[in-house]
Design a protein around this motif. Structure first.
Motif, PDB file in Angstrom:
ATOM      1  N   PHE A   1      33.456  75.971  27.443  1.00 14.86           N
ATOM      2  CA  PHE A   1      33.815  74.555  27.362  1.00 14.86           C
ATOM      3  C   PHE A   1      32.641  73.676  27.792  1.00 14.86           C
ATOM      4  CE2 PHE A   1      35.507  70.672  29.295  1.00 14.86           C
ATOM      5  CZ  PHE A   1      36.233  70.146  28.237  1.00 14.86           C
ATOM      6  N   LEU A   2      32.042  74.010  28.931  1.00 17.77           N
ATOM      7  CA  LEU A   2      30.910  73.239  29.430  1.00 17.77           C
ATOM      8  C   LEU A   2      29.726  73.321  28.467  1.00 17.77           C
ATOM      9  CD1 LEU A   2      29.852  71.460  31.670  1.00 17.77           C
ATOM     10  CD2 LEU A   2      29.152  73.511  32.897  1.00 17.77           C
ATOM     11  N   SER A   3      29.506  74.481  27.891  1.00 12.77           N
ATOM     12  CA  SER A   3      28.431  74.639  26.917  1.00 12.77           C
ATOM     13  C   SER A   3      28.636  73.733  25.709  1.00 12.77           C
ATOM     14  CB  SER A   3      28.357  76.096  26.461  1.00 12.77           C
ATOM     15  OG  SER A   3      27.421  76.237  25.422  1.00 12.77           O
ATOM     16  N   GLN A   4      29.863  73.658  25.239  1.00 14.97           N
ATOM     17  CA  GLN A   4      30.154  72.787  24.103  1.00 14.97           C
ATOM     18  C   GLN A   4      29.941  71.317  24.475  1.00 14.97           C
ATOM     19  OE1 GLN A   4      33.549  73.587  21.547  1.00 14.97           O
ATOM     20  NE2 GLN A   4      33.807  75.597  22.537  1.00 14.97           N
ATOM     21  N   LYS A   5      30.335  70.952  25.679  1.00 16.25           N
ATOM     22  CA  LYS A   5      30.122  69.576  26.133  1.00 16.25           C
ATOM     23  C   LYS A   5      28.623  69.268  26.244  1.00 16.25           C
ATOM     24  CE  LYS A   5      34.125  67.676  26.648  1.00 16.25           C
ATOM     25  NZ  LYS A   5      34.486  66.521  25.832  1.00 16.25           N
TER      26      LYS A   5
ATOM     27  N   ILE B   1      27.356  83.991  38.770  1.00 20.00           N
ATOM     28  CA  ILE B   1      26.302  84.303  37.806  1.00 20.00           C
ATOM     29  C   ILE B   1      26.897  84.350  36.396  1.00 20.00           C
ATOM     30  CG2 ILE B   1      24.664  86.089  37.057  1.00 20.00           C
ATOM     31  CD1 ILE B   1      24.414  86.843  40.091  1.00 20.00           C
ATOM     32  N   GLY B   2      28.060  84.957  36.264  1.00 26.61           N
ATOM     33  CA  GLY B   2      28.727  85.072  34.973  1.00 26.61           C
ATOM     34  C   GLY B   2      29.075  83.721  34.369  1.00 26.61           C
ATOM     35  N   PHE B   3      29.399  82.758  35.198  1.00 25.33           N
ATOM     36  CA  PHE B   3      29.699  81.418  34.704  1.00 25.33           C
ATOM     37  C   PHE B   3      28.486  80.834  33.984  1.00 25.33           C
ATOM     38  CE2 PHE B   3      29.595  76.788  35.548  1.00 25.33           C
ATOM     39  CZ  PHE B   3      30.659  76.413  34.755  1.00 25.33           C
ATOM     40  N   PHE B   4      27.333  80.923  34.636  1.00 27.52           N
ATOM     41  CA  PHE B   4      26.116  80.394  34.017  1.00 27.52           C
ATOM     42  C   PHE B   4      25.687  81.228  32.816  1.00 27.52           C
ATOM     43  CE2 PHE B   4      25.983  78.504  38.249  1.00 27.52           C
ATOM     44  CZ  PHE B   4      25.857  77.169  37.886  1.00 27.52           C
ATOM     45  N   TRP B   5      25.956  82.525  32.848  1.00 30.71           N
ATOM     46  CA  TRP B   5      25.631  83.374  31.700  1.00 30.71           C
ATOM     47  C   TRP B   5      26.541  83.032  30.513  1.00 30.71           C
ATOM     48  CZ3 TRP B   5      21.622  85.598  30.011  1.00 30.71           C
ATOM     49  CH2 TRP B   5      21.709  86.467  28.930  1.00 30.71           C
ATOM     50  N   ALA B   6      27.794  82.728  30.770  1.00 29.92           N
ATOM     51  CA  ALA B   6      28.708  82.331  29.686  1.00 29.92           C
ATOM     52  C   ALA B   6      28.220  81.045  29.028  1.00 29.92           C
ATOM     53  CB  ALA B   6      30.132  82.155  30.219  1.00 29.92           C
ATOM     54  N   ILE B   7      27.711  80.115  29.829  1.00 32.69           N
ATOM     55  CA  ILE B   7      27.151  78.880  29.274  1.00 32.69           C
ATOM     56  C   ILE B   7      25.957  79.212  28.385  1.00 32.69           C
ATOM     57  CG2 ILE B   7      25.937  76.726  29.838  1.00 32.69           C
ATOM     58  CD1 ILE B   7      27.674  76.621  32.405  1.00 32.69           C
ATOM     59  N   TYR B   8      25.064  80.050  28.881  1.00 31.82           N
ATOM     60  CA  TYR B   8      23.878  80.439  28.099  1.00 31.82           C
ATOM     61  C   TYR B   8      24.286  81.137  26.800  1.00 31.82           C
ATOM     62  CZ  TYR B   8      19.777  82.961  26.579  1.00 31.82           C
ATOM     63  OH  TYR B   8      18.761  83.461  25.814  1.00 31.82           O
ATOM     64  N   LEU B   9      25.194  82.078  26.899  1.00 34.88           N
ATOM     65  CA  LEU B   9      25.624  82.837  25.722  1.00 34.88           C
ATOM     66  C   LEU B   9      26.270  81.916  24.689  1.00 34.88           C
ATOM     67  CD1 LEU B   9      25.751  85.674  24.553  1.00 34.88           C
ATOM     68  CD2 LEU B   9      27.921  85.992  25.735  1.00 34.88           C
ATOM     69  N   ALA B  10      27.098  81.009  25.147  1.00 35.35           N
ATOM     70  CA  ALA B  10      27.724  80.057  24.226  1.00 35.35           C
ATOM     71  C   ALA B  10      26.677  79.157  23.576  1.00 35.35           C
ATOM     72  CB  ALA B  10      28.776  79.222  24.961  1.00 35.35           C
TER      73      ALA B  10
END
Length: 186
Positions: A42-46, A163-172
């Motif tokens: 969600f944050l990545s999309q924003k 760490i996974g939160f920031f990795w999910a942003i990067y991956l998205a």
């Protein structure tokens, strides 16, 4: 006294989280991974400035977190740690064997969960695999080593979730860039 209310709530939530992590670790890790992956997407999309949130992508990250993101690391570390005690050796096994397989699975399943065909998912996997894997190895290896070597075992899941939160942003972000570059629908 009024200022202590939010602090008490944070402590209560943290205590409840650790209690659940102790009493039902698999379920807690699966649900936590689901929430973290969804929030990261969600944050990545924003951040990308999309006009309309891609709900298929949110659902894909949620499902991946629930079915794979929590359970796979749980079982991997549960079964490998009795055999590999040294943090450096554990890191090498995790980085050389587990991470490449996990990243391939993540890219492929996220695409499938979005409703793409096997062919499209495989094509996306081929395009994104090496950049994502090399970024993971480059940027997360030191963090993972610190987590394994210096973080007390009771806090490791919490640290890896951060760490996974920031990795999910990067991956998205990588998947969004790929979709824009190829003109894909997702």
């Amino acid at each position: 006294m009024a200022l202590s209310k939010p602090t008490n709530l944070i402590f209560q939530l943290t205590a409840a989280y650790f209690d659940r992590l102790y009493t039902s670790p698999l379920k807690t890790k699966a649900i936590t991974s689901c929430i973290i992956a969804t929030l990261g997407n969600f944050l990545s999309q924003k951040i990308s400035g999309v006009k309309r949130i891609n709900e298929d992508s949110l659902l894909a990250f949620a499902l991946f977190g629930l079915f794979f993101g929590g359970p796979l690391p749980h079982y991997f570390y549960t079964y490998i740690q009795p055999f590999v005690k040294n943090p450096l050796m554990l890191l090498l096994v995790e980085r050389c064997l587990y991470t490449p397989c996990y990243q391939a699975l993540a890219l492929y399943m996220l695409s499938l969960f979005e409703g793409n065909t096997h062919k499209d998912s495989y094509k996306q996997l081929k395009k994104l695999y090496w950049p994502v894997l090399t970024a993971n190895l480059r940027y997360l290896t030191l963090l993972q080593y610190i987590n394994l070597k210096y973080v007390p075992p009771v806090l490791r899941v919490l640290v890896i979730n951060l760490i996974g939160f920031f990795w999910a942003i990067y991956l998205a972000q990588q998947r969004i860039k790929h979709s824009k570059a190829t003109g894909a629908r997702k």
